[in-house]
Scaffold this motif. Sequence first.
Motif, PDB file in Angstrom:
ATOM      1  N   SER A 164       0.798  -1.217   0.000  1.00  0.00           N
ATOM      2  CA  SER A 164       0.000   0.000   0.000  1.00  0.00           C
ATOM      3  C   SER A 164       0.837   1.275   0.000  1.00  0.00           C
ATOM      4  O   SER A 164       1.598   1.547   0.938  1.00  0.00           O
ATOM      5  CB  SER A 164      -0.916  -0.001   1.229  1.00  0.00           C
ATOM      6  N   ALA A 165       0.664   2.076  -1.041  1.00  0.00           N
ATOM      7  CA  ALA A 165       1.296   3.393  -1.067  1.00  0.00           C
ATOM      8  C   ALA A 165       0.622   4.326  -0.072  1.00  0.00           C
ATOM      9  O   ALA A 165       1.263   5.204   0.512  1.00  0.00           O
ATOM     10  CB  ALA A 165       1.225   3.976  -2.474  1.00  0.00           C
ATOM     11  N   THR A 166      -0.689   4.140   0.137  1.00  0.00           N
ATOM     12  CA  THR A 166      -1.408   4.972   1.100  1.00  0.00           C
ATOM     13  C   THR A 166      -0.865   4.763   2.507  1.00  0.00           C
ATOM     14  O   THR A 166      -0.691   5.720   3.273  1.00  0.00           O
ATOM     15  CB  THR A 166      -2.910   4.653   1.057  1.00  0.00           C
ATOM     16  N   ARG A 167      -0.587   3.523   2.856  1.00  0.00           N
ATOM     17  CA  ARG A 167      -0.025   3.222   4.177  1.00  0.00           C
ATOM     18  C   ARG A 167       1.272   3.998   4.401  1.00  0.00           C
ATOM     19  O   ARG A 167       1.483   4.604   5.464  1.00  0.00           O
ATOM     20  CB  ARG A 167       0.230   1.713   4.288  1.00  0.00           C
ATOM     21  N   ALA A 168       2.124   3.991   3.403  1.00  0.00           N
ATOM     22  CA  ALA A 168       3.390   4.707   3.524  1.00  0.00           C
ATOM     23  C   ALA A 168       3.176   6.214   3.578  1.00  0.00           C
ATOM     24  O   ALA A 168       3.850   6.922   4.342  1.00  0.00           O
ATOM     25  CB  ALA A 168       4.307   4.334   2.357  1.00  0.00           C
ATOM     26  N   MET A 169       2.224   6.720   2.783  1.00  0.00           N
ATOM     27  CA  MET A 169       2.002   8.168   2.723  1.00  0.00           C
ATOM     28  C   MET A 169       1.524   8.742   4.049  1.00  0.00           C
ATOM     29  O   MET A 169       1.773   9.911   4.346  1.00  0.00           O
ATOM     30  CB  MET A 169       1.003   8.495   1.614  1.00  0.00           C
ATOM     31  N   ILE A 170       0.825   7.946   4.855  1.00  0.00           N
ATOM     32  CA  ILE A 170       0.320   8.475   6.125  1.00  0.00           C
ATOM     33  C   ILE A 170       1.256   8.145   7.289  1.00  0.00           C
ATOM     34  O   ILE A 170       0.906   8.350   8.447  1.00  0.00           O
ATOM     35  CB  ILE A 170      -1.108   7.992   6.420  1.00  0.00           C
ATOM     36  N   GLY A 171       2.431   7.635   6.986  1.00  0.00           N
ATOM     37  CA  GLY A 171       3.449   7.480   8.000  1.00  0.00           C
ATOM     38  C   GLY A 171       3.451   6.175   8.758  1.00  0.00           C
ATOM     39  O   GLY A 171       4.155   6.047   9.764  1.00  0.00           O
ATOM     40  N   ILE A 172       2.700   5.191   8.315  1.00  0.00           N
ATOM     41  CA  ILE A 172       2.762   3.863   8.929  1.00  0.00           C
ATOM     42  C   ILE A 172       3.900   3.106   8.264  1.00  0.00           C
ATOM     43  O   ILE A 172       3.873   2.850   7.061  1.00  0.00           O
ATOM     44  CB  ILE A 172       1.430   3.112   8.788  1.00  0.00           C
ATOM     45  N   THR A 173       4.902   2.758   9.047  1.00  0.00           N
ATOM     46  CA  THR A 173       6.144   2.227   8.480  1.00  0.00           C
ATOM     47  C   THR A 173       6.179   0.706   8.392  1.00  0.00           C
ATOM     48  O   THR A 173       7.143   0.148   7.866  1.00  0.00           O
ATOM     49  CB  THR A 173       7.344   2.708   9.310  1.00  0.00           C
ATOM     50  N   ASP A 174       5.162   0.024   8.918  1.00  0.00           N
ATOM     51  CA  ASP A 174       5.122  -1.432   8.827  1.00  0.00           C
ATOM     52  C   ASP A 174       5.171  -1.866   7.370  1.00  0.00           C
ATOM     53  O   ASP A 174       4.517  -1.279   6.505  1.00  0.00           O
ATOM     54  CB  ASP A 174       3.843  -1.982   9.459  1.00  0.00           C
ATOM     55  N   LYS A 175       5.912  -2.948   7.118  1.00  0.00           N
ATOM     56  CA  LYS A 175       5.994  -3.515   5.778  1.00  0.00           C
ATOM     57  C   LYS A 175       5.808  -5.025   5.853  1.00  0.00           C
ATOM     58  O   LYS A 175       6.153  -5.643   6.863  1.00  0.00           O
ATOM     59  CB  LYS A 175       7.344  -3.187   5.131  1.00  0.00           C
ATOM     60  N   PRO A 176       5.272  -5.631   4.800  1.00  0.00           N
ATOM     61  CA  PRO A 176       5.124  -7.093   4.798  1.00  0.00           C
ATOM     62  C   PRO A 176       6.479  -7.779   4.843  1.00  0.00           C
ATOM     63  O   PRO A 176       7.444  -7.323   4.222  1.00  0.00           O
ATOM     64  CB  PRO A 176       4.394  -7.378   3.481  1.00  0.00           C
ATOM     65  N   GLU A 177       6.545  -8.873   5.589  1.00  0.00           N
ATOM     66  CA  GLU A 177       7.783  -9.625   5.735  1.00  0.00           C
ATOM     67  C   GLU A 177       7.589 -11.039   5.180  1.00  0.00           C
ATOM     68  O   GLU A 177       6.591 -11.697   5.483  1.00  0.00           O
ATOM     69  CB  GLU A 177       8.183  -9.717   7.205  1.00  0.00           C
ATOM     70  N   PRO A 178       8.532 -11.555   4.384  1.00  0.00           N
ATOM     71  CA  PRO A 178       8.416 -12.931   3.882  1.00  0.00           C
ATOM     72  C   PRO A 178       8.450 -13.923   5.043  1.00  0.00           C
ATOM     73  O   PRO A 178       9.174 -13.733   6.025  1.00  0.00           O
ATOM     74  CB  PRO A 178       9.651 -13.082   2.990  1.00  0.00           C
ATOM     75  N   THR A 179       7.668 -14.986   4.929  1.00  0.00           N
ATOM     76  CA  THR A 179       7.642 -16.011   5.979  1.00  0.00           C
ATOM     77  C   THR A 179       8.630 -17.136   5.709  1.00  0.00           C
ATOM     78  O   THR A 179       8.884 -17.960   6.589  1.00  0.00           O
ATOM     79  CB  THR A 179       6.247 -16.625   6.107  1.00  0.00           C
ATOM     80  N   GLY A 180       9.160 -17.209   4.498  1.00  0.00           N
ATOM     81  CA  GLY A 180      10.089 -18.279   4.151  1.00  0.00           C
ATOM     82  C   GLY A 180       9.490 -19.324   3.229  1.00  0.00           C
ATOM     83  O   GLY A 180      10.200 -20.227   2.782  1.00  0.00           O
ATOM     84  N   ILE A 284      -7.943   9.463   7.138  1.00  0.00           N
ATOM     85  CA  ILE A 284      -7.455   8.454   6.187  1.00  0.00           C
ATOM     86  C   ILE A 284      -7.384   7.130   6.937  1.00  0.00           C
ATOM     87  O   ILE A 284      -6.709   7.028   7.964  1.00  0.00           O
ATOM     88  CB  ILE A 284      -6.079   8.840   5.621  1.00  0.00           C
ATOM     89  N   VAL A 285      -8.068   6.119   6.440  1.00  0.00           N
ATOM     90  CA  VAL A 285      -8.161   4.842   7.144  1.00  0.00           C
ATOM     91  C   VAL A 285      -7.858   3.717   6.170  1.00  0.00           C
ATOM     92  O   VAL A 285      -8.170   3.800   4.972  1.00  0.00           O
ATOM     93  CB  VAL A 285      -9.570   4.680   7.785  1.00  0.00           C
ATOM     94  N   LEU A 286      -7.220   2.663   6.670  1.00  0.00           N
ATOM     95  CA  LEU A 286      -6.788   1.541   5.839  1.00  0.00           C
ATOM     96  C   LEU A 286      -7.635   0.312   6.107  1.00  0.00           C
ATOM     97  O   LEU A 286      -8.093   0.084   7.232  1.00  0.00           O
ATOM     98  CB  LEU A 286      -5.322   1.214   6.124  1.00  0.00           C
ATOM     99  N   ILE A 287      -7.815  -0.504   5.074  1.00  0.00           N
ATOM    100  CA  ILE A 287      -8.544  -1.765   5.208  1.00  0.00           C
ATOM    101  C   ILE A 287      -7.849  -2.844   4.386  1.00  0.00           C
ATOM    102  O   ILE A 287      -7.057  -2.572   3.480  1.00  0.00           O
ATOM    103  CB  ILE A 287     -10.019  -1.646   4.758  1.00  0.00           C
TER     104      ILE A 287
END
Length: 375
Positions: A164-180, A284-287
Amino acid sequence: MITARRVLVIGGGFAGNTVTILLRRAGLTVDLVEAKPDWNATTGSGITVQGNALRVLRELGLWEQVESSGFPFGSLGITAPDGTLLHVVEDIRTGGEDLPATLGMRRPQLQQILSDAVRACGATVRLGTTAEILDQGTKGVRVRFSDGTEGRYALVIGADGLNSATRAMIGITDKPEPTGQAIWRTPAPRPADVTRTDLTFGGPAYAAGYCPTSESTLYAYVVEACRGRDTIPPGSYADEMRRLADQYGGVWPEIAQHITDPGKINYTWYHRLLVEGSWHRGRIVLIGDAVHCCPPSLAQGAAMSLEDALVLAELLTSGRDWDDDLFQTYYERRIPRVRTVVDASVQLGQWQLDEVRGDVLGLIGRSMTLLKALP
Protein backbone atom coordinates in the motif's frame (compact mmCIF):
# COMPACT_ATOMS: atom_id res chain seq x y z
CA MET A 1 -25.80 15.34 6.55
CA ILE A 2 -23.99 12.02 6.17
CA THR A 3 -25.32 11.63 2.61
CA ALA A 4 -23.34 14.72 1.58
CA ARG A 5 -20.03 13.24 2.69
CA ARG A 6 -17.70 12.42 -0.18
CA VAL A 7 -15.43 9.41 0.13
CA LEU A 8 -12.43 8.34 -1.94
CA VAL A 9 -11.56 4.63 -2.05
CA ILE A 10 -8.03 3.90 -3.26
CA GLY A 11 -7.84 0.36 -4.61
CA GLY A 12 -10.42 -1.74 -6.44
CA GLY A 13 -9.76 -5.18 -4.99
CA PHE A 14 -12.16 -7.17 -2.83
CA ALA A 15 -11.99 -4.77 0.14
CA GLY A 16 -12.22 -1.57 -1.88
CA ASN A 17 -15.08 -2.82 -4.03
CA THR A 18 -17.03 -4.04 -1.01
CA VAL A 19 -16.77 -0.84 1.02
CA THR A 20 -17.70 1.18 -2.07
CA ILE A 21 -20.90 -0.81 -2.61
CA LEU A 22 -21.92 -0.56 1.05
CA LEU A 23 -21.29 3.19 1.31
CA ARG A 24 -23.14 3.90 -1.93
CA ARG A 25 -26.07 1.85 -0.61
CA ALA A 26 -26.20 4.27 2.34
CA GLY A 27 -26.33 7.25 -0.02
CA LEU A 28 -22.76 8.50 0.22
CA THR A 29 -20.89 9.88 -2.77
CA VAL A 30 -17.97 7.54 -3.50
CA ASP A 31 -15.11 7.79 -5.98
CA LEU A 32 -12.99 4.68 -6.52
CA VAL A 33 -9.58 4.72 -8.18
CA GLU A 34 -7.67 1.61 -9.20
CA ALA A 35 -4.12 1.57 -10.52
CA LYS A 36 -4.59 -1.36 -12.88
CA PRO A 37 -6.45 -0.58 -16.11
CA ASP A 38 -8.00 -4.08 -16.19
CA TRP A 39 -9.39 -3.70 -12.63
CA ASN A 40 -7.66 -6.96 -11.60
CA ALA A 41 -10.29 -8.93 -13.54
CA THR A 42 -7.90 -10.98 -15.68
CA THR A 43 -5.36 -12.33 -13.16
CA GLY A 44 -5.41 -15.15 -10.64
CA SER A 45 -6.28 -18.82 -10.81
CA GLY A 46 -8.70 -19.62 -8.04
CA ILE A 47 -9.82 -18.72 -4.54
CA THR A 48 -11.21 -20.66 -1.61
CA VAL A 49 -14.04 -18.63 -0.05
CA GLN A 50 -15.05 -19.57 3.48
CA GLY A 51 -18.54 -19.14 4.93
CA ASN A 52 -17.83 -15.89 6.77
CA ALA A 53 -16.78 -14.33 3.45
CA LEU A 54 -19.91 -15.71 1.80
CA ARG A 55 -21.93 -14.03 4.57
CA VAL A 56 -20.54 -10.64 3.50
CA LEU A 57 -21.17 -11.37 -0.17
CA ARG A 58 -24.78 -12.22 0.70
CA GLU A 59 -25.05 -8.87 2.53
CA LEU A 60 -23.95 -7.23 -0.73
CA GLY A 61 -26.79 -9.02 -2.57
CA LEU A 62 -24.31 -11.07 -4.61
CA TRP A 63 -24.73 -14.54 -3.14
CA GLU A 64 -26.81 -15.96 -5.99
CA GLN A 65 -24.24 -14.86 -8.58
CA VAL A 66 -21.39 -16.23 -6.49
CA GLU A 67 -23.18 -19.53 -5.88
CA SER A 68 -23.88 -20.05 -9.57
CA SER A 69 -20.28 -19.23 -10.48
CA GLY A 70 -18.52 -21.43 -7.92
CA PHE A 71 -18.37 -24.90 -6.45
CA PRO A 72 -19.63 -25.34 -2.85
CA PHE A 73 -18.38 -28.11 -0.60
CA GLY A 74 -18.16 -28.95 3.08
CA SER A 75 -15.12 -31.06 3.87
CA LEU A 76 -11.34 -31.24 3.68
CA GLY A 77 -9.51 -34.42 2.70
CA ILE A 78 -6.03 -35.16 4.03
CA THR A 79 -4.05 -37.43 1.70
CA ALA A 80 -0.65 -39.09 1.62
CA PRO A 81 1.77 -38.03 -1.16
CA ASP A 82 0.79 -41.12 -3.15
CA GLY A 83 -2.86 -39.99 -3.10
CA THR A 84 -4.11 -42.36 -0.38
CA LEU A 85 -6.93 -40.72 1.56
CA LEU A 86 -5.97 -40.60 5.25
CA HIS A 87 -8.68 -38.51 6.86
CA VAL A 88 -11.72 -36.37 6.08
CA VAL A 89 -12.55 -33.34 8.22
CA GLU A 90 -15.93 -31.62 8.07
CA ASP A 91 -15.47 -27.90 7.42
CA ILE A 92 -16.87 -25.49 10.01
CA ARG A 93 -19.72 -23.34 8.69
CA THR A 94 -18.28 -19.97 9.66
CA GLY A 95 -21.05 -18.13 7.81
CA GLY A 96 -23.92 -19.96 9.50
CA GLU A 97 -25.85 -23.12 8.74
CA ASP A 98 -27.69 -21.58 5.79
CA LEU A 99 -24.50 -21.06 3.77
CA PRO A 100 -21.96 -23.59 2.49
CA ALA A 101 -18.90 -24.03 4.67
CA THR A 102 -16.64 -23.40 1.67
CA LEU A 103 -16.94 -22.40 -1.96
CA GLY A 104 -14.22 -22.49 -4.57
CA MET A 105 -14.35 -20.21 -7.58
CA ARG A 106 -12.15 -18.58 -10.15
CA ARG A 107 -10.65 -15.42 -8.66
CA PRO A 108 -11.23 -13.30 -11.80
CA GLN A 109 -14.90 -14.31 -11.72
CA LEU A 110 -15.34 -13.09 -8.15
CA GLN A 111 -13.57 -9.84 -9.01
CA GLN A 112 -15.84 -9.39 -12.02
CA ILE A 113 -18.98 -9.90 -9.92
CA LEU A 114 -17.80 -7.29 -7.42
CA SER A 115 -16.64 -4.77 -10.03
CA ASP A 116 -19.95 -5.09 -11.90
CA ALA A 117 -21.73 -4.35 -8.63
CA VAL A 118 -19.55 -1.27 -8.08
CA ARG A 119 -20.52 0.03 -11.53
CA ALA A 120 -24.19 -0.68 -10.84
CA CYS A 121 -24.18 1.09 -7.46
CA GLY A 122 -23.38 4.45 -9.04
CA ALA A 123 -19.86 5.03 -7.76
CA THR A 124 -17.48 7.00 -9.94
CA VAL A 125 -14.70 4.66 -11.10
CA ARG A 126 -11.35 5.69 -12.55
CA LEU A 127 -9.08 2.89 -13.74
CA GLY A 128 -5.37 3.16 -14.45
CA THR A 129 -5.26 5.93 -11.85
CA THR A 130 -3.27 6.41 -8.65
CA ALA A 131 -3.74 8.94 -5.86
CA GLU A 132 -1.33 10.98 -3.75
CA ILE A 133 -2.34 12.44 -0.38
CA LEU A 134 -1.38 16.12 -0.37
CA ASP A 135 -2.68 17.23 3.02
CA GLN A 136 -5.63 16.98 5.38
CA GLY A 137 -7.29 19.48 7.69
CA THR A 138 -10.65 20.85 8.78
CA LYS A 139 -11.88 20.96 5.18
CA GLY A 140 -11.03 17.34 4.50
CA VAL A 141 -8.30 15.43 2.68
CA ARG A 142 -6.78 16.92 -0.46
CA VAL A 143 -5.69 14.40 -3.07
CA ARG A 144 -3.86 14.66 -6.38
CA PHE A 145 -4.48 11.99 -9.02
CA SER A 146 -1.98 10.66 -11.55
CA ASP A 147 -3.84 12.41 -14.38
CA GLY A 148 -3.03 15.77 -12.76
CA THR A 149 -6.47 16.50 -11.33
CA GLU A 150 -7.16 17.10 -7.63
CA GLY A 151 -10.06 16.42 -5.28
CA ARG A 152 -11.07 17.01 -1.67
CA TYR A 153 -12.76 14.32 0.40
CA ALA A 154 -14.31 13.96 3.83
CA LEU A 155 -12.64 10.54 4.08
CA VAL A 156 -10.04 8.53 2.18
CA ILE A 157 -10.05 4.72 2.49
CA GLY A 158 -6.78 3.04 1.54
CA ALA A 159 -7.57 -0.40 0.13
CA ASP A 160 -4.50 -0.61 -2.08
CA GLY A 161 -3.16 -3.94 -0.95
CA LEU A 162 -0.04 -5.52 0.46
CA ASN A 163 2.38 -2.86 -0.78
CA SER A 164 0.00 0.00 0.00
CA ALA A 165 1.30 3.39 -1.07
CA THR A 166 -1.41 4.97 1.10
CA ARG A 167 -0.02 3.22 4.18
CA ALA A 168 3.39 4.71 3.52
CA MET A 169 2.00 8.17 2.72
CA ILE A 170 0.32 8.47 6.12
CA GLY A 171 3.45 7.48 8.00
CA ILE A 172 2.76 3.86 8.93
CA THR A 173 6.14 2.23 8.48
CA ASP A 174 5.12 -1.43 8.83
CA LYS A 175 5.99 -3.52 5.78
CA PRO A 176 5.12 -7.09 4.80
CA GLU A 177 7.78 -9.63 5.73
CA PRO A 178 8.42 -12.93 3.88
CA THR A 179 7.64 -16.01 5.98
CA GLY A 180 10.09 -18.28 4.15
CA GLN A 181 7.55 -20.15 2.01
CA ALA A 182 6.22 -19.65 -1.50
CA ILE A 183 3.30 -21.06 -3.48
CA TRP A 184 2.81 -22.18 -7.07
CA ARG A 185 -0.78 -21.90 -8.34
CA THR A 186 -2.45 -22.83 -11.61
CA PRO A 187 -5.95 -23.38 -13.01
CA ALA A 188 -6.73 -26.76 -14.55
CA PRO A 189 -9.71 -28.86 -15.66
CA ARG A 190 -11.51 -30.55 -12.77
CA PRO A 191 -11.36 -34.35 -12.65
CA ALA A 192 -14.86 -35.68 -11.99
CA ASP A 193 -14.00 -37.13 -8.59
CA VAL A 194 -12.58 -33.87 -7.19
CA THR A 195 -15.49 -32.53 -5.15
CA ARG A 196 -13.66 -30.80 -2.28
CA THR A 197 -10.22 -29.60 -1.30
CA ASP A 198 -7.71 -32.39 -0.71
CA LEU A 199 -4.47 -31.42 0.98
CA THR A 200 -1.19 -33.33 1.26
CA PHE A 201 1.48 -32.44 3.79
CA GLY A 202 4.97 -33.60 2.86
CA GLY A 203 6.31 -35.22 -0.25
CA PRO A 204 8.60 -33.16 -2.50
CA ALA A 205 7.11 -29.92 -1.12
CA TYR A 206 5.71 -28.72 2.19
CA ALA A 207 2.13 -29.06 0.97
CA ALA A 208 0.14 -29.69 -2.19
CA GLY A 209 -3.57 -29.31 -2.76
CA TYR A 210 -6.40 -28.41 -5.08
CA CYS A 211 -9.81 -26.81 -4.85
CA PRO A 212 -12.72 -27.17 -7.28
CA THR A 213 -13.74 -23.77 -8.70
CA SER A 214 -16.66 -24.75 -10.97
CA GLU A 215 -18.23 -27.83 -12.52
CA SER A 216 -15.36 -27.91 -15.02
CA THR A 217 -12.37 -26.23 -13.32
CA LEU A 218 -10.14 -26.30 -10.26
CA TYR A 219 -7.01 -24.58 -9.10
CA ALA A 220 -4.02 -26.52 -7.86
CA TYR A 221 -1.18 -25.35 -5.67
CA VAL A 222 2.16 -26.50 -4.30
CA VAL A 223 3.94 -24.87 -1.35
CA GLU A 224 7.73 -24.92 -1.08
CA ALA A 225 10.58 -22.91 0.44
CA CYS A 226 11.13 -19.42 -0.99
CA ARG A 227 13.49 -19.18 -3.90
CA GLY A 228 14.77 -15.91 -5.34
CA ARG A 229 12.42 -14.78 -8.07
CA ASP A 230 15.39 -13.82 -10.23
CA THR A 231 16.54 -17.46 -10.14
CA ILE A 232 13.33 -18.71 -11.76
CA PRO A 233 12.77 -17.42 -15.30
CA PRO A 234 9.02 -16.88 -15.89
CA GLY A 235 9.28 -19.00 -18.99
CA SER A 236 10.13 -22.00 -16.81
CA TYR A 237 7.19 -21.63 -14.40
CA ALA A 238 5.23 -24.52 -15.89
CA ASP A 239 8.27 -26.81 -15.84
CA GLU A 240 9.03 -25.91 -12.22
CA MET A 241 5.51 -26.50 -10.97
CA ARG A 242 5.04 -29.67 -13.00
CA ARG A 243 8.31 -31.06 -11.62
CA LEU A 244 6.83 -30.86 -8.12
CA ALA A 245 3.31 -31.96 -9.11
CA ASP A 246 4.61 -35.04 -10.98
CA GLN A 247 5.80 -36.49 -7.68
CA TYR A 248 2.31 -36.67 -6.16
CA GLY A 249 -0.24 -39.43 -6.74
CA GLY A 250 -4.01 -39.65 -6.78
CA VAL A 251 -5.48 -37.17 -9.27
CA TRP A 252 -2.23 -35.21 -9.50
CA PRO A 253 -1.03 -36.95 -12.70
CA GLU A 254 -4.26 -35.85 -14.39
CA ILE A 255 -3.77 -32.29 -13.12
CA ALA A 256 -0.07 -32.21 -13.99
CA GLN A 257 -0.63 -32.96 -17.66
CA HIS A 258 -2.36 -29.56 -17.93
CA ILE A 259 0.51 -27.63 -16.31
CA THR A 260 2.02 -26.56 -19.63
CA ASP A 261 1.51 -22.81 -20.05
CA PRO A 262 3.93 -20.71 -17.95
CA GLY A 263 1.67 -17.70 -18.48
CA LYS A 264 -1.04 -19.38 -16.38
CA ILE A 265 1.24 -20.16 -13.44
CA ASN A 266 1.43 -17.80 -10.48
CA TYR A 267 4.45 -17.90 -8.16
CA THR A 268 4.08 -15.90 -4.94
CA TRP A 269 6.02 -15.61 -1.72
CA TYR A 270 4.09 -15.85 1.53
CA HIS A 271 4.15 -12.68 3.63
CA ARG A 272 3.07 -11.61 7.09
CA LEU A 273 1.79 -8.15 8.01
CA LEU A 274 -0.21 -6.97 11.00
CA VAL A 275 -0.31 -3.25 11.71
CA GLU A 276 -0.81 -2.67 15.45
CA GLY A 277 -2.14 0.36 17.36
CA SER A 278 -4.50 1.91 14.84
CA TRP A 279 -5.35 1.71 11.16
CA HIS A 280 -5.98 5.40 10.55
CA ARG A 281 -4.37 8.81 10.60
CA GLY A 282 -6.95 11.56 10.80
CA ARG A 283 -9.51 11.09 8.03
CA ILE A 284 -7.45 8.45 6.19
CA VAL A 285 -8.16 4.84 7.14
CA LEU A 286 -6.79 1.54 5.84
CA ILE A 287 -8.54 -1.76 5.21
CA GLY A 288 -7.71 -5.23 3.92
CA ASP A 289 -4.22 -6.28 2.86
CA ALA A 290 -3.00 -2.73 3.43
CA VAL A 291 -2.98 -3.51 7.18
CA HIS A 292 -2.91 -7.30 7.42
CA CYS A 293 -1.90 -10.28 5.35
CA CYS A 294 -0.76 -13.82 5.97
CA PRO A 295 -0.22 -17.16 4.21
CA PRO A 296 -3.45 -18.66 2.81
CA SER A 297 -3.23 -21.61 5.20
CA LEU A 298 -6.75 -20.91 6.58
CA ALA A 299 -8.10 -19.50 3.30
CA GLN A 300 -9.16 -16.39 5.23
CA GLY A 301 -7.37 -13.56 3.42
CA ALA A 302 -10.34 -12.47 1.31
CA ALA A 303 -12.72 -13.04 4.22
CA MET A 304 -10.78 -10.72 6.52
CA SER A 305 -10.73 -8.00 3.84
CA LEU A 306 -14.47 -8.33 3.19
CA GLU A 307 -15.19 -8.21 6.92
CA ASP A 308 -13.05 -5.06 7.30
CA ALA A 309 -15.16 -3.36 4.65
CA LEU A 310 -18.41 -4.48 6.28
CA VAL A 311 -17.46 -3.28 9.78
CA LEU A 312 -16.05 0.05 8.58
CA ALA A 313 -19.11 0.77 6.43
CA GLU A 314 -21.40 -0.11 9.35
CA LEU A 315 -19.63 2.41 11.59
CA LEU A 316 -19.44 5.14 8.95
CA THR A 317 -23.20 4.92 8.34
CA SER A 318 -24.20 4.63 12.02
CA GLY A 319 -24.73 8.35 12.54
CA ARG A 320 -21.60 8.74 14.64
CA ASP A 321 -19.04 11.46 14.01
CA TRP A 322 -16.20 10.48 11.73
CA ASP A 323 -13.54 11.02 14.34
CA ASP A 324 -10.67 9.22 16.04
CA ASP A 325 -13.05 7.38 18.37
CA LEU A 326 -14.97 5.87 15.46
CA PHE A 327 -11.84 4.77 13.62
CA GLN A 328 -10.33 3.34 16.80
CA THR A 329 -13.56 1.41 17.38
CA TYR A 330 -13.16 -0.06 13.90
CA TYR A 331 -9.61 -1.14 14.70
CA GLU A 332 -10.54 -2.61 18.09
CA ARG A 333 -13.39 -4.63 16.59
CA ARG A 334 -11.16 -6.06 13.91
CA ILE A 335 -7.75 -6.62 15.51
CA PRO A 336 -8.49 -9.67 17.75
CA ARG A 337 -10.11 -11.56 14.88
CA VAL A 338 -7.47 -10.62 12.34
CA ARG A 339 -4.63 -11.39 14.75
CA THR A 340 -6.04 -14.88 15.31
CA VAL A 341 -6.01 -15.54 11.56
CA VAL A 342 -2.56 -14.06 10.95
CA ASP A 343 -0.90 -15.82 13.88
CA ALA A 344 -2.49 -19.21 13.14
CA SER A 345 -1.69 -19.01 9.42
CA VAL A 346 1.95 -18.14 10.09
CA GLN A 347 2.22 -20.84 12.75
CA LEU A 348 1.02 -23.54 10.36
CA GLY A 349 3.78 -22.64 7.94
CA GLN A 350 6.41 -22.30 10.64
CA TRP A 351 5.76 -25.85 11.83
CA GLN A 352 6.56 -27.00 8.30
CA LEU A 353 9.70 -24.88 8.08
CA ASP A 354 10.88 -26.17 11.48
CA GLU A 355 9.87 -29.77 10.66
CA VAL A 356 7.72 -29.83 13.79
CA ARG A 357 4.69 -32.09 14.00
CA GLY A 358 2.23 -29.52 15.31
CA ASP A 359 -1.49 -29.87 15.98
CA VAL A 360 -2.47 -28.71 12.50
CA LEU A 361 -6.11 -29.80 12.48
CA GLY A 362 -6.59 -28.63 16.06
CA LEU A 363 -5.27 -25.15 15.31
CA ILE A 364 -7.39 -24.91 12.16
CA GLY A 365 -10.48 -26.05 14.05
CA ARG A 366 -10.02 -23.61 16.93
CA SER A 367 -9.40 -20.70 14.60
CA MET A 368 -12.37 -21.42 12.34
CA THR A 369 -14.70 -21.94 15.32
CA LEU A 370 -13.86 -18.43 16.56
CA LEU A 371 -14.78 -17.03 13.13
CA LYS A 372 -18.37 -18.29 13.41
CA ALA A 373 -19.16 -15.24 15.55
CA LEU A 374 -20.27 -12.12 13.69
CA PRO A 375 -17.39 -9.69 13.01
